[in-house]
Write a protein that holds these residues in place. Structure first.
Motif, PDB file in Angstrom:
ATOM      1  N   UNK A   1      16.914   0.606  12.303  1.00 56.53           N
ATOM      2  CA  UNK A   1      15.944  -0.310  12.629  1.00 56.53           C
ATOM      3  C   UNK A   1      14.405  -0.198  11.970  1.00 56.53           C
ATOM      4  N   UNK A   2      14.046   1.396  11.938  1.00 55.22           N
ATOM      5  CA  UNK A   2      13.028   1.383  10.900  1.00 55.22           C
ATOM      6  C   UNK A   2      13.151   1.087   9.489  1.00 55.22           C
TER       7      UNK A   2
ATOM      8  N   UNK B   1      11.194  -4.826   4.966  1.00 56.30           N
ATOM      9  CA  UNK B   1      10.366  -6.046   5.166  1.00 56.30           C
ATOM     10  C   UNK B   1       9.043  -5.790   4.501  1.00 56.30           C
ATOM     11  N   UNK B   2       8.669  -4.656   4.866  1.00 56.81           N
ATOM     12  CA  UNK B   2       7.263  -4.151   4.496  1.00 56.81           C
ATOM     13  C   UNK B   2       7.238  -4.290   3.085  1.00 56.81           C
TER      14      UNK B   2
ATOM     15  N   UNK C   1       6.948   9.190   6.836  1.00 54.26           N
ATOM     16  CA  UNK C   1       6.695  10.568   7.004  1.00 54.26           C
ATOM     17  C   UNK C   1       6.277  10.695   8.847  1.00 54.26           C
ATOM     18  N   UNK C   2       5.434   9.856   9.147  1.00 57.16           N
ATOM     19  CA  UNK C   2       5.031  10.017  10.733  1.00 57.16           C
ATOM     20  C   UNK C   2       6.231   9.578  11.408  1.00 57.16           C
ATOM     21  N   UNK C   3       7.100   8.685  10.843  1.00 52.56           N
ATOM     22  CA  UNK C   3       8.383   8.231  11.811  1.00 52.56           C
ATOM     23  C   UNK C   3       9.207   9.143  11.610  1.00 52.56           C
TER      24      UNK C   3
ATOM     25  N   UNK D   1       0.746  -1.019  -0.232  1.00 51.40           N
ATOM     26  CA  UNK D   1      -0.083  -0.090  -0.072  1.00 51.40           C
ATOM     27  C   UNK D   1       0.862   1.100   0.110  1.00 51.40           C
TER      28      UNK D   1
ATOM     29  N   UNK E   1      -0.037   4.343   2.287  1.00 51.13           N
ATOM     30  CA  UNK E   1       0.312   4.279   3.669  1.00 51.13           C
ATOM     31  C   UNK E   1       1.447   3.913   4.015  1.00 51.13           C
ATOM     32  N   UNK E   2       2.287   3.433   3.203  1.00 52.47           N
ATOM     33  CA  UNK E   2       3.777   3.094   3.385  1.00 52.47           C
ATOM     34  C   UNK E   2       4.411   4.675   3.424  1.00 52.47           C
TER      35      UNK E   2
ATOM     36  N   UNK F   1       2.966   7.582   4.264  1.00 56.76           N
ATOM     37  CA  UNK F   1       2.650   8.164   5.427  1.00 56.76           C
ATOM     38  C   UNK F   1       3.210   7.482   6.820  1.00 56.76           C
ATOM     39  N   UNK F   2       3.450   6.260   6.616  1.00 59.06           N
ATOM     40  CA  UNK F   2       4.070   5.616   8.059  1.00 59.06           C
ATOM     41  C   UNK F   2       5.493   6.114   7.915  1.00 59.06           C
TER      42      UNK F   2
ATOM     43  N   UNK G   1      12.372  -2.456   8.855  1.00 60.97           N
ATOM     44  CA  UNK G   1      10.960  -2.552   8.940  1.00 60.97           C
ATOM     45  C   UNK G   1      10.434  -2.470   7.797  1.00 60.97           C
TER      46      UNK G   1
ATOM     47  N   UNK H   1      20.577   4.772  14.878  1.00 62.60           N
ATOM     48  CA  UNK H   1      20.123   3.494  15.231  1.00 62.60           C
ATOM     49  C   UNK H   1      18.718   3.068  14.947  1.00 62.60           C
ATOM     50  N   UNK H   2      17.715   4.097  15.370  1.00 60.29           N
ATOM     51  CA  UNK H   2      16.458   3.968  15.146  1.00 60.29           C
ATOM     52  C   UNK H   2      16.050   4.092  13.850  1.00 60.29           C
TER      53      UNK H   2
END
Lengths: 210, 210
Positions: free
Chosen positions: B192-193, B199-200, B166-168, B157, B160-161, B163-164, B196, B188-189
């Motif tokens: 990690x993001x 993978x998504x 930009x939110x992060x 999607x 949504x990807x 948006x996610x 993720x 580091x964060x």
């Protein structure tokens, strides 16, 4: 002379003041609110209010601490009692989605204004840093437990996963405060993020092995 | 009478005013800054400054628009020229990590204060909503292209990807403003993001098929 009141009455008045302050903050954020506004909202005399709190900062922090205590207790309960950490996290995401769809939840604005002001107030910054560490450690503990029980992949970096989750929640709340839930669609974004976490934690592959 | 100046000189003055305003905002956020502060920082007369801008809001928005134009141009360039969308995204994450480790990047605070004030200013809210849509559409286009070229899973999607992501980014910047990069560890964060997201998007599995 101040009339004698019981501890229960004191606690009740304290709660009333905090509640009134939060009502004002919902309407106007944090920065623009004054002690005078809060006193007016309580309907009490100035003297009464100052008997309990000497500043807006103190009232706001008292509210933050009560709120954090509730969140930390929930996380502790999940840690001790939930049969599955992942299912508890899914439930948390659903609760968040519901709360974020409420268009009149405006306290987020006050919280982030308070947060952003941390850099100018050494004591507040110290408090925020402690709060940050407490919150991320409590979240990290969930992921650590999930690793121990085999629910999550043993390679998961529990602290970083906790941080990423808290970053996402705050970013989402910030977007909602800025442009509103209709444009952000928090439920959909939470679903998507949850899916990315599931993949990161290796939940599916570990479940397959059940 | 105002002396005649060339278009180039006008543009230069305009840039000087915006630059000076941003210096003040770096030190004190958005809400606390006044036009008087900005005029003082420019070293120009009040009249000169008001010839270009009639309010702090106008100056800040001019800066936001220049900044957004730069970001949108970068996204457009990636869309048109990058041999791999995913590699371009990885590069974007690295650039972000570097910028976020700078301890003196304080403009984020002003940006988020401006953002949070959107609810009280109908016109600003409208502008922020348009900006939000533009930014997420430009990001969505990257994911759509990655789907078309087979770099990402066709089930992604894209909106949504976007948006996610930009939110992060905003959540991360908010945390840094609140408690500082040393506690947040943005690199580091972001790693990690990014994992993720990989993978998504199904990047690895699609690469395996190369």
């Amino acid at each position: 002379m101040t009339p004698k009141i019981s501890e229960a009455e004191k606690e009740q008045r304290r709660s009333q003041i905090i509640g009134a302050a939060m009502e004002v903050c919902k309407r106007r954020g944090y920065e623009a609110v004054t002690m005078k506004d809060i006193v007016e909202e309580t309907g009490m005399s100035r003297g009464w209010v100052y008997l309990y709190f000497s500043s807006k900062e103190e009232i706001f922090r008292a509210w933050m601490e009560e709120n954090d205590k509730r969140i930390l207790a929930q996380l502790e309960q999940i840690l001790q009692e939930a049969p599955s950490i992942w299912m508890a996290i899914e439930h948390m995401f659903q609760t968040q989605a519901q709360a974020m769809e409420e268009p009149d939840d405006r306290l987020g604005r006050a919280i982030y204004e308070y947060f952003l002001g941390g850099l100018d107030h050494a004591e507040r910054k110290e408090y925020l840093a402690q709060r940050y560490v407490r919150m991320q450690e409590a979240t990290e503990a969930l992921f650590e437990k999930g690793k121990r029980t085999g629910e999550f992949s043993p390679e998961v970096d529990a602290l970083s996963t906790a941080k990423v989750m808290l970053i996402f929640f705050d970013g989402l709340a910030l977007h909602i405060q800025g442009v509103g839930p209709a444009l952000v669609q928090p439920r959909r974004q939470l679903e998507m993020f949850q899916e990315s976490m599931r993949l990161l934690l290796g939940v599916a592959s570990y479940r397959k092995g059940e």
